[in-house]
Scaffold this motif. Structure first.
Motif, PDB file in Angstrom:
ATOM      1  N   PHE A  37       0.840  -1.193   0.000  1.00  0.00           N
ATOM      2  CA  PHE A  37       0.000   0.000   0.000  1.00  0.00           C
ATOM      3  C   PHE A  37       0.873   1.239   0.000  1.00  0.00           C
ATOM      4  N   GLN A  38       0.438   2.245  -0.775  1.00  0.00           N
ATOM      5  CA  GLN A  38       1.143   3.531  -0.779  1.00  0.00           C
ATOM      6  C   GLN A  38       0.142   4.643  -1.046  1.00  0.00           C
ATOM      7  N   ASP A  39       0.250   5.706  -0.262  1.00  0.00           N
ATOM      8  CA  ASP A  39      -0.448   6.957  -0.541  1.00  0.00           C
ATOM      9  C   ASP A  39       0.562   8.071  -0.293  1.00  0.00           C
ATOM     10  N   ALA A  85     -10.376   3.024  -8.974  1.00  0.00           N
ATOM     11  CA  ALA A  85     -11.504   3.585  -8.222  1.00  0.00           C
ATOM     12  C   ALA A  85     -11.290   5.091  -8.080  1.00  0.00           C
ATOM     13  N   LYS A  86     -12.288   5.883  -8.473  1.00  0.00           N
ATOM     14  CA  LYS A  86     -12.210   7.345  -8.352  1.00  0.00           C
ATOM     15  C   LYS A  86     -13.121   7.778  -7.217  1.00  0.00           C
ATOM     16  N   TRP A  87     -12.630   8.715  -6.373  1.00  0.00           N
ATOM     17  CA  TRP A  87     -13.355   9.055  -5.157  1.00  0.00           C
ATOM     18  C   TRP A  87     -13.078  10.479  -4.683  1.00  0.00           C
ATOM     19  N   THR A  88     -13.879  10.903  -3.701  1.00  0.00           N
ATOM     20  CA  THR A  88     -13.711  12.187  -3.019  1.00  0.00           C
ATOM     21  C   THR A  88     -13.846  11.940  -1.521  1.00  0.00           C
ATOM     22  N   VAL A  89     -12.970  12.558  -0.734  1.00  0.00           N
ATOM     23  CA  VAL A  89     -13.111  12.567   0.722  1.00  0.00           C
ATOM     24  C   VAL A  89     -13.539  13.975   1.110  1.00  0.00           C
ATOM     25  N   ARG A  90     -14.571  14.062   1.934  1.00  0.00           N
ATOM     26  CA  ARG A  90     -15.038  15.364   2.427  1.00  0.00           C
ATOM     27  C   ARG A  90     -15.540  15.189   3.841  1.00  0.00           C
ATOM     28  N   GLY A  91     -15.367  16.221   4.645  1.00  0.00           N
ATOM     29  CA  GLY A  91     -15.800  16.116   6.027  1.00  0.00           C
ATOM     30  C   GLY A  91     -15.769  17.442   6.752  1.00  0.00           C
ATOM     31  N   LYS A 100     -13.682  22.497   7.054  1.00  0.00           N
ATOM     32  CA  LYS A 100     -14.057  21.442   6.113  1.00  0.00           C
ATOM     33  C   LYS A 100     -12.800  20.879   5.439  1.00  0.00           C
ATOM     34  N   ILE A 101     -12.851  19.580   5.192  1.00  0.00           N
ATOM     35  CA  ILE A 101     -11.791  18.928   4.426  1.00  0.00           C
ATOM     36  C   ILE A 101     -12.417  18.415   3.137  1.00  0.00           C
ATOM     37  N   PHE A 102     -11.670  18.527   2.048  1.00  0.00           N
ATOM     38  CA  PHE A 102     -12.167  18.087   0.750  1.00  0.00           C
ATOM     39  C   PHE A 102     -10.974  17.809  -0.153  1.00  0.00           C
ATOM     40  N   PHE A 103     -10.924  16.601  -0.711  1.00  0.00           N
ATOM     41  CA  PHE A 103      -9.944  16.321  -1.763  1.00  0.00           C
ATOM     42  C   PHE A 103     -10.406  15.127  -2.580  1.00  0.00           C
ATOM     43  N   ASN A 104      -9.975  15.124  -3.823  1.00  0.00           N
ATOM     44  CA  ASN A 104     -10.291  14.035  -4.748  1.00  0.00           C
ATOM     45  C   ASN A 104      -9.081  13.133  -4.894  1.00  0.00           C
ATOM     46  N   GLY A 105      -9.347  11.918  -5.327  1.00  0.00           N
ATOM     47  CA  GLY A 105      -8.249  11.012  -5.578  1.00  0.00           C
ATOM     48  C   GLY A 105      -8.702   9.799  -6.355  1.00  0.00           C
ATOM     49  N   TYR A 106      -7.751   8.928  -6.583  1.00  0.00           N
ATOM     50  CA  TYR A 106      -8.089   7.646  -7.193  1.00  0.00           C
ATOM     51  C   TYR A 106      -7.165   6.572  -6.636  1.00  0.00           C
ATOM     52  N   SER A 107      -7.678   5.359  -6.604  1.00  0.00           N
ATOM     53  CA  SER A 107      -6.939   4.198  -6.124  1.00  0.00           C
ATOM     54  C   SER A 107      -6.682   3.280  -7.306  1.00  0.00           C
ATOM     55  N   LYS A 113      -1.904 -13.066 -10.885  1.00  0.00           N
ATOM     56  CA  LYS A 113      -2.428 -14.013 -11.885  1.00  0.00           C
ATOM     57  C   LYS A 113      -3.719 -14.694 -11.437  1.00  0.00           C
ATOM     58  N   ASP A 114      -4.001 -14.680 -10.111  1.00  0.00           N
ATOM     59  CA  ASP A 114      -5.244 -15.254  -9.592  1.00  0.00           C
ATOM     60  C   ASP A 114      -6.359 -14.214  -9.487  1.00  0.00           C
ATOM     61  N   GLY A 115      -6.043 -12.974  -9.845  1.00  0.00           N
ATOM     62  CA  GLY A 115      -7.036 -11.915  -9.784  1.00  0.00           C
ATOM     63  C   GLY A 115      -7.147 -11.242  -8.435  1.00  0.00           C
ATOM     64  N   LEU A 116      -6.258 -11.594  -7.494  1.00  0.00           N
ATOM     65  CA  LEU A 116      -6.271 -10.949  -6.180  1.00  0.00           C
ATOM     66  C   LEU A 116      -5.457  -9.656  -6.226  1.00  0.00           C
ATOM     67  N   ILE A 117      -5.806  -8.713  -5.381  1.00  0.00           N
ATOM     68  CA  ILE A 117      -5.132  -7.421  -5.342  1.00  0.00           C
ATOM     69  C   ILE A 117      -3.831  -7.548  -4.545  1.00  0.00           C
ATOM     70  N   TYR A 118      -2.705  -7.238  -5.203  1.00  0.00           N
ATOM     71  CA  TYR A 118      -1.407  -7.302  -4.525  1.00  0.00           C
ATOM     72  C   TYR A 118      -0.789  -5.920  -4.312  1.00  0.00           C
ATOM     73  N   GLU A 119      -1.399  -4.882  -4.904  1.00  0.00           N
ATOM     74  CA  GLU A 119      -0.874  -3.528  -4.757  1.00  0.00           C
ATOM     75  C   GLU A 119      -2.026  -2.527  -4.803  1.00  0.00           C
ATOM     76  N   HIS A 120      -1.983  -1.552  -3.884  1.00  0.00           N
ATOM     77  CA  HIS A 120      -3.002  -0.494  -3.798  1.00  0.00           C
ATOM     78  C   HIS A 120      -2.254   0.829  -3.661  1.00  0.00           C
ATOM     79  N   ILE A 121      -2.332   1.657  -4.706  1.00  0.00           N
ATOM     80  CA  ILE A 121      -1.664   2.963  -4.713  1.00  0.00           C
ATOM     81  C   ILE A 121      -2.739   4.047  -4.768  1.00  0.00           C
ATOM     82  N   ASP A 122      -2.728   4.949  -3.792  1.00  0.00           N
ATOM     83  CA  ASP A 122      -3.652   6.074  -3.785  1.00  0.00           C
ATOM     84  C   ASP A 122      -2.944   7.323  -4.294  1.00  0.00           C
ATOM     85  N   THR A 123      -3.624   8.058  -5.150  1.00  0.00           N
ATOM     86  CA  THR A 123      -3.134   9.324  -5.682  1.00  0.00           C
ATOM     87  C   THR A 123      -4.144  10.401  -5.312  1.00  0.00           C
ATOM     88  N   TRP A 124      -3.660  11.506  -4.742  1.00  0.00           N
ATOM     89  CA  TRP A 124      -4.528  12.605  -4.326  1.00  0.00           C
ATOM     90  C   TRP A 124      -4.381  13.769  -5.283  1.00  0.00           C
TER      91      TRP A 124
END
Length: 142
Positions: A37-39, A85-91, A100-107, A113-124
């Motif tokens: 995982f990386q953000d 995955a494209k998303w927004t965090v707000r609060g 207020k906090i607000f930012f967009n990002g994508y994961s 090879k089995d279709g399982l997730i081995y890496e998750h990178i978040d970009t803000w």
């Protein structure tokens, strides 16, 4: 065929899990044991640490926010071995001036090879320091 079924399962799980990640735990069976995982502020490996980051997000959401939302806009297979995955965090922060906090990002989720997730990178869409500056501004509508 088996691979594509797992990809579709991943997408459905992400669609179900992500909108409520600040309220309840996610499903971990779509990730490999050694997931990376990386953000912009974190970087680590293993499912144990991955579970901790989601626990930490829920803990801080309850502690520091009166309202917090993870708005999921889209989840799709953008390449054979990638889910995006494209998303927004707000609060609203738990401070007298109701900042207020607000930012967009994508994961970006990479699949083995089995279709399982081995890496998750978040970009803000902005730097962590810019997001932190929002904490000191008087809030408006979210």
């Amino acid at each position: 065929m088996e691979y594509q079924l797992q990809v579709e399962r991943n997408i459905e799980t992400l669609k179900k899990d992500l909108p409520t990640l600040f309220e309840q735990d996610i499903s971990y069976d779509i990730y490999t044991q050694n997931i990376y995982f990386q953000d912009p502020v974190n970087k680590f490996k293993t499912k144990f640490n991955y579970r901790i980051i989601f626990w930490t997000l829920r803990f801080h959401a309850r502690l520091f926010f009166t309202q917090i939302y993870f708005d999921l806009h889209d989840v799709n297979q953008s390449a054979e071995d990638i889910i995006l995955a494209k998303w927004t965090v707000r609060g609203v922060l738990r401070v007298p001036w109701k900042a207020k906090i607000f930012f967009n990002g994508y994961s970006t989720y990479k699949l083995n090879k089995d279709g399982l997730i081995y890496e998750h990178i978040d970009t803000w869409d902005r730097k962590p320091g810019e997001i932190l500056q929002q904490f000191f501004r008087k809030g408006g509508e979210i």
